[in-house]
Design a protein around this motif. Structure first.
Motif, PDB file in Angstrom:
ATOM      1  N   PRO A 179       0.690  -1.219   0.154  1.00  0.00           N
ATOM      2  CA  PRO A 179       0.032  -0.002   0.154  1.00  0.00           C
ATOM      3  C   PRO A 179       0.907   1.363  -0.031  1.00  0.00           C
ATOM      4  O   PRO A 179       1.999   1.296   0.541  1.00  0.00           O
ATOM      5  N   THR A 180       0.490   2.443  -0.422  1.00  0.00           N
ATOM      6  CA  THR A 180       1.092   3.724  -0.391  1.00  0.00           C
ATOM      7  C   THR A 180       0.802   4.015   0.945  1.00  0.00           C
ATOM      8  O   THR A 180       0.222   3.822   1.802  1.00  0.00           O
ATOM      9  N   TRP A 181       1.765   5.188   1.263  1.00  0.00           N
ATOM     10  CA  TRP A 181       1.652   5.656   2.494  1.00  0.00           C
ATOM     11  C   TRP A 181       0.161   6.158   2.901  1.00  0.00           C
ATOM     12  O   TRP A 181      -0.467   5.994   4.063  1.00  0.00           O
ATOM     13  N   GLY A 182      -0.446   6.805   2.057  1.00  0.00           N
ATOM     14  CA  GLY A 182      -1.820   7.255   2.166  1.00  0.00           C
ATOM     15  C   GLY A 182      -2.757   6.195   2.523  1.00  0.00           C
ATOM     16  O   GLY A 182      -3.525   6.302   3.483  1.00  0.00           O
ATOM     17  N   GLU A 183      -2.576   4.988   1.802  1.00  0.00           N
ATOM     18  CA  GLU A 183      -3.467   4.006   1.866  1.00  0.00           C
ATOM     19  C   GLU A 183      -3.246   3.183   3.372  1.00  0.00           C
ATOM     20  O   GLU A 183      -4.278   2.656   3.970  1.00  0.00           O
ATOM     21  N   LEU A 184      -1.710   3.244   3.689  1.00  0.00           N
ATOM     22  CA  LEU A 184      -1.764   2.587   4.990  1.00  0.00           C
ATOM     23  C   LEU A 184      -1.991   3.339   5.952  1.00  0.00           C
ATOM     24  O   LEU A 184      -2.511   2.778   7.110  1.00  0.00           O
ATOM     25  N   VAL A 185      -1.861   4.796   5.947  1.00  0.00           N
ATOM     26  CA  VAL A 185      -2.371   5.528   7.056  1.00  0.00           C
ATOM     27  C   VAL A 185      -3.967   5.560   7.230  1.00  0.00           C
ATOM     28  O   VAL A 185      -4.548   5.292   8.455  1.00  0.00           O
ATOM     29  N   GLU A 186      -4.817   5.572   6.013  1.00  0.00           N
ATOM     30  CA  GLU A 186      -6.166   5.439   6.172  1.00  0.00           C
ATOM     31  C   GLU A 186      -6.570   4.237   6.792  1.00  0.00           C
ATOM     32  O   GLU A 186      -7.497   3.972   7.612  1.00  0.00           O
ATOM     33  N   ASN A 187      -5.949   2.944   6.246  1.00  0.00           N
ATOM     34  CA  ASN A 187      -6.326   1.672   6.978  1.00  0.00           C
ATOM     35  C   ASN A 187      -6.128   1.477   8.429  1.00  0.00           C
ATOM     36  O   ASN A 187      -6.934   1.051   9.243  1.00  0.00           O
ATOM     37  N   ASN A 188      -4.629   2.035   8.663  1.00  0.00           N
ATOM     38  CA  ASN A 188      -4.393   1.796  10.073  1.00  0.00           C
ATOM     39  C   ASN A 188      -5.079   2.629  11.276  1.00  0.00           C
ATOM     40  O   ASN A 188      -5.291   2.464  12.143  1.00  0.00           O
TER      41      ASN A 188
END
Length: 303
Positions: free
Chosen positions: A4-13
């Motif tokens: 995942p991109t950083w933004g995707e990782l942030v939203e998920n976590n």
């Protein structure tokens, strides 16, 4: 399957664990004495990092390693940093390396290769992070290698914008032309887009804005509607939840709140390992409850 991109990782976590970031700032005088027992030199630091990661896994979605504390312990510290970063990323915890790098041309490119480039693309991967803090003082050209690398590999950056330290206003609140320095930095940050093909609504280049300066933070948030803000200052530096909420935008994940000493520091260094573990967990839950937020506009406690 691609990472995942950083933004995707942030939203998920953030969706799973909330927006608290556990900071790891290893300082032997501020942690239980049992870490130093039976260890020579700086050998305690690896045990401390593993203990913290054991404790926080499943409770927080992000960890911030403060590079200076590891560097101060020499090669043992750097080995502990590398191992800790790799372990956290393998566990799905988003890793922020707080190194505040920034330099000209080829040097900035070398830093970007060290911290943001996967081994498959020529990096060593010894200190590969999901996100890196960078210093813009030398100008936009010094950020370009970091932004290029972050864009290419789906990484994140946090650019110092309006920091939490008492002396921040000496430069950041001064006028440069007809704009405050911090506003000019925010304009620069806001000019960077998201990672191409990312499913995230959040930009990959974020801003460090301290929770200790809520008035400045409110103004800067207006300039950065889709930017992830890293907001240090909660707890030991005097920031409070009201200050934190003033930095929020409209997108879940657009604010991350790091707490370091507030989680790990002890007054009684004779505390046992089991009690220390429970103390950290209880502090995590207390901080998460204090900063929990419903983006429809209601404060709420995380389940």
């Amino acid at each position: 399957m691609s990472n995942p991109t950083w933004g995707e990782l942030v939203e998920n976590n953030v969706g799973r664990f909330g927006d608290l970031v556990a900071g790891i700032d290893p300082s032997l005088p501020e942690i239980p004495a049992f870490f130093g027992q039976g260890n020579e030199g700086a050998a305690w630091i690896g045990d401390f990092v593993n203990f913290i990661l054991d404790t926080i896994e499943g409770h927080v979605g992000f960890v911030k390693f403060q590079s200076a504390y590891f560097e101060a312990c020499g090669l043992v510290g750097l080995a502990a940093l590398s191992a800790g970063m790799k372990r956290a990323r393998e566990a799905g915890i988003g890793v922020i390396l707080d190194a505040k790098r920034g330099d000209i041309g080829a040097t900035a490119a070398a830093y970007a290769r060290a911290y943001l480039t996967p081994a498959s693309a020529g990096g060593s991967a010894d200190f590969e992070a999901d996100c890196l803090t960078v210093n813009p003082l030398m100008g936009p050209d010094t950020l370009a290698p970091f932004v290029d690398c972050a864009t290419r590999f789906g990484k994140g950056l946090f650019v110092l914008c309006r920091t939490s330290n008492p002396g921040a206003g000496w430069l950041q609140d001064k006028m440069a032309g007809n704009r405050l320095v911090s506003d000019r930095v925010a304009d620069l940050i806001g000019g960077y887009g998201t990672v191409p093909d990312s499913a995230s609504r959040l930009a990959s280049v974020g801003a460090v804005i301290g929770a200790t300066a809520p008035n400045e933070g409110r103004r800067l948030r207006q300039l950065l509607p889709r930017t992830i803000i890293l907001a240090p200052g909660l707890g030991a530096q005097g920031g409070d939840p009201a200050s934190i909420h003033s930095l929020r935008g409209d997108i879940p994940g657009d604010l991350l709140v790091p707490v370091s000493r507030g989680l790990s520091r002890v007054e009684d260094r004779g505390i046992s390992a089991s009690d220390y573990r429970q103390l950290i967990i209880s502090r995590i839950e207390a901080f998460k409850a204090a900063i929990a937020y419903d983006y429809a506009g209601r404060r709420t406690r995380l389940a």
